[in-house]
Design a protein around this motif. Structure first.
Motif, mmCIF file in Angstrom:
data_model
loop_
_atom_site.group_PDB
_atom_site.id
_atom_site.type_symbol
_atom_site.label_atom_id
_atom_site.label_comp_id
_atom_site.label_asym_id
_atom_site.label_seq_id
_atom_site.Cartn_x
_atom_site.Cartn_y
_atom_site.Cartn_z
ATOM 1 N N THR A 1 16.810 0.551 3.133
ATOM 2 C CA THR A 1 17.852 1.534 3.443
ATOM 3 C C THR A 1 17.909 2.619 2.376
ATOM 4 O O THR A 1 18.051 3.811 2.682
ATOM 5 C CB THR A 1 19.223 0.838 3.573
ATOM 6 N N GLU A 2 17.790 2.213 1.110
ATOM 7 C CA GLU A 2 17.804 3.184 0.014
ATOM 8 C C GLU A 2 16.617 4.129 0.106
ATOM 9 O O GLU A 2 16.757 5.344 -0.099
ATOM 10 C CB GLU A 2 17.789 2.441 -1.325
ATOM 11 N N LEU A 3 15.437 3.598 0.412
ATOM 12 C CA LEU A 3 14.245 4.442 0.532
ATOM 13 C C LEU A 3 14.375 5.397 1.710
ATOM 14 O O LEU A 3 13.987 6.575 1.616
ATOM 15 C CB LEU A 3 13.001 3.565 0.696
ATOM 16 N N ALA A 4 14.927 4.916 2.807
ATOM 17 C CA ALA A 4 15.121 5.786 3.968
ATOM 18 C C ALA A 4 16.062 6.937 3.628
ATOM 19 O O ALA A 4 15.859 8.076 4.082
ATOM 20 C CB ALA A 4 15.672 4.980 5.144
ATOM 21 N N ALA A 5 17.081 6.676 2.809
ATOM 22 C CA ALA A 5 18.004 7.739 2.397
ATOM 23 C C ALA A 5 17.293 8.767 1.527
ATOM 24 O O ALA A 5 17.505 9.983 1.687
ATOM 25 C CB ALA A 5 19.189 7.134 1.640
ATOM 26 N N LEU A 6 16.432 8.320 0.623
ATOM 27 C CA LEU A 6 15.654 9.253 -0.192
ATOM 28 C C LEU A 6 14.741 10.102 0.687
ATOM 29 O O LEU A 6 14.594 11.308 0.487
ATOM 30 C CB LEU A 6 14.811 8.493 -1.217
ATOM 31 N N GLU A 7 14.123 9.471 1.660
ATOM 32 C CA GLU A 7 13.205 10.190 2.546
ATOM 33 C C GLU A 7 13.942 11.181 3.434
ATOM 34 O O GLU A 7 13.398 12.222 3.808
ATOM 35 C CB GLU A 7 12.420 9.175 3.388
ATOM 36 N N ALA A 8 15.199 10.882 3.736
ATOM 37 C CA ALA A 8 15.994 11.814 4.534
ATOM 38 C C ALA A 8 16.456 13.010 3.712
ATOM 39 O O ALA A 8 16.640 14.109 4.244
ATOM 40 C CB ALA A 8 17.203 11.093 5.133
ATOM 41 N N SER A 9 16.630 12.814 2.390
ATOM 42 C CA SER A 9 17.233 13.855 1.564
ATOM 43 C C SER A 9 16.237 14.880 1.043
ATOM 44 O O SER A 9 16.629 15.968 0.620
ATOM 45 C CB SER A 9 17.956 13.221 0.369
ATOM 46 N N ALA A 10 14.953 14.558 1.047
ATOM 47 C CA ALA A 10 13.934 15.466 0.493
ATOM 48 C C ALA A 10 13.069 16.026 1.615
ATOM 49 O O ALA A 10 13.042 15.505 2.737
ATOM 50 C CB ALA A 10 13.075 14.739 -0.530
ATOM 51 N N THR A 11 12.354 17.102 1.302
ATOM 52 C CA THR A 11 11.439 17.690 2.280
ATOM 53 C C THR A 11 9.996 17.709 1.794
ATOM 54 O O THR A 11 9.077 17.848 2.597
ATOM 55 C CB THR A 11 11.853 19.132 2.639
ATOM 56 N N VAL A 12 9.782 17.577 0.486
ATOM 57 C CA VAL A 12 8.433 17.559 -0.074
ATOM 58 C C VAL A 12 8.255 16.255 -0.842
ATOM 59 O O VAL A 12 9.069 15.925 -1.705
ATOM 60 C CB VAL A 12 8.183 18.767 -1.010
ATOM 61 N N PHE A 13 7.182 15.532 -0.539
ATOM 62 C CA PHE A 13 6.947 14.218 -1.115
ATOM 63 C C PHE A 13 5.551 14.158 -1.707
ATOM 64 O O PHE A 13 4.586 14.609 -1.086
ATOM 65 C CB PHE A 13 7.073 13.117 -0.050
ATOM 66 N N ARG A 14 5.464 13.571 -2.889
ATOM 67 C CA ARG A 14 4.166 13.364 -3.533
ATOM 68 C C ARG A 14 4.077 11.910 -3.970
ATOM 69 O O ARG A 14 4.913 11.443 -4.740
ATOM 70 C CB ARG A 14 4.005 14.294 -4.743
ATOM 71 N N TYR A 15 3.057 11.200 -3.493
ATOM 72 C CA TYR A 15 2.880 9.793 -3.801
ATOM 73 C C TYR A 15 1.568 9.611 -4.561
ATOM 74 O O TYR A 15 0.503 10.019 -4.077
ATOM 75 C CB TYR A 15 2.801 8.959 -2.520
ATOM 76 N N PHE A 16 1.633 9.005 -5.732
ATOM 77 C CA PHE A 16 0.430 8.683 -6.488
ATOM 78 C C PHE A 16 0.235 7.182 -6.421
ATOM 79 O O PHE A 16 1.087 6.406 -6.871
ATOM 80 C CB PHE A 16 0.568 9.143 -7.944
ATOM 81 N N LEU A 17 -0.892 6.749 -5.851
ATOM 82 C CA LEU A 17 -1.099 5.351 -5.495
ATOM 83 C C LEU A 17 -2.414 4.843 -6.085
ATOM 84 O O LEU A 17 -3.452 4.865 -5.436
ATOM 85 C CB LEU A 17 -1.119 5.205 -3.959
ATOM 86 N N PRO A 18 -2.384 4.376 -7.333
ATOM 87 C CA PRO A 18 -3.620 3.927 -7.964
ATOM 88 C C PRO A 18 -4.037 2.502 -7.630
ATOM 89 O O PRO A 18 -5.158 2.094 -7.955
ATOM 90 C CB PRO A 18 -3.295 4.035 -9.463
ATOM 91 N N ALA A 19 -3.156 1.725 -6.991
ATOM 92 C CA ALA A 19 -3.434 0.299 -6.825
ATOM 93 C C ALA A 19 -3.454 -0.180 -5.377
ATOM 94 O O ALA A 19 -4.290 -1.009 -5.007
ATOM 95 C CB ALA A 19 -2.417 -0.520 -7.613
ATOM 96 N N MET A 20 -2.523 0.308 -4.547
ATOM 97 C CA MET A 20 -2.409 -0.180 -3.175
ATOM 98 C C MET A 20 -1.956 0.955 -2.273
ATOM 99 O O MET A 20 -1.462 1.985 -2.728
ATOM 100 C CB MET A 20 -1.376 -1.322 -3.083
#
Length: 279
Positions: A103-122
């Protein structure tokens, strides 16, 4: 500046008390200070009572208005920086329940418009197949089926074209076998499919690229106002603009090393074939 996780909540109370004491020693009312530093009286009150964690710019304005000398001001700014950092331990998250985290992650995703994910492991949950998601949380307590369903529901945000996503994965992350080979082949092919969405970019940093620095942590930057860093024992949430700028700079560094579009599609398709062929 170094700190232990338990310092973070305490630093917020310390900062509130220190700013209140400085104002009183200066002989100013909350109203007078608010006028001097361009903030509302209610904002000053919330900061001094700990109901609001002040932004770094707000603390700077208050210190200037109070005439605090450079040395003490720098110490207070260091405290403010810690106060703008949040530690979320894994044990506490498990006690609250993994569904709450979704639920917390969904709220973050609703509040922003630009997302950057750095995924070195999975591969992250937004890009994962149901089998990959299930395997990734199989060791966690609670209702696994409910958490899997919630994670998959969150993937709908990728189809919101008002938002843009850039995912950077190392080759290591792509090849890390969370599930059996045929399921991994399906997972890698899903990356290719999602990269064709108009608002989604998936970049790969292949093995052999000379990076000059190690990819130490998974992190996500939400817009330009918040960054989260994942560790084995929890996550750190940064709201200080300097911390966010540093993570954006790191992201840009690796982005410049990554392959995208047709090059990444060809690379991922070859990795999927390797899994199918048992290589």
């Amino acid at each position: 500046m170094t700190f232990a996780p338990e310092q973070l909540d305490r630093s917020k109370a310390d900062l509130a008390r220190l700013l209140r004491d400085l104002r009183k020693r200066a002989g100013l009312s909350g109203d007078r200070l608010a006028l001097r530093c361009g903030l509302s009286q209610s904002t000053i009150s919330k900061i001094e009572t700990g109901r609001k964690t002040p932004r770094l710019t707000e603390v700077e304005s208050i210190l200037r208005a109070l005439g605090v000398p450079p040395g003490p001001a720098e110490e207070i700014m260091s405290l403010a920086r810690v106060a703008n950092t949040e530690w979320q331990g894994v044990r506490a998250s498990l006690r609250r329940g993994l569904e709450k985290r979704q639920t917390e992650l969904a709220a973050l995703e609703a509040s922003a418009t630009v997302f950057r994910y750095f995924l070195p492991a999975m591969v992250t949950g937004l890009l994962a197949t149901p089998e990959y998601v299930r395997a990734g949380i199989a060791h966690s307590p609670g209702d696994i089926a409910s958490v899997v369903a919630r994670k998959l529901e969150r993937q709908a945000v990728l189809y919101d074209i008002s938002k843009s996503f850039t995912f950077l994965l190392t080759e290591q992350a792509v090849r890390w076998a969370v599930v059996p080979p045929m399921a991994m082949s399906v997972q890698v092919e899903r990356l290719v499919a999602l990269s064709r969405l108009p608002n989604v970019r998936i970049g790969i940093v292949p093995n052999g690229v000379v990076t000059g620095r190690g990819p130490m942590n998974t992190f996500t930057v939400y817009g330009e106002h918040l960054a989260t860093v994942e560790t084995f024992t929890g996550r750190i949430v940064f709201r200080d603009s300097r911390d966010i700028s540093e993570h954006l700079a790191i992201f840009a560094l690796y982005e410049g090393m990554a392959i995208f579009d047709t090059a990444s599609d060809a690379f991922l398709s070859a990795v999927a074939a390797d899994f199918r062929n048992g290589i």
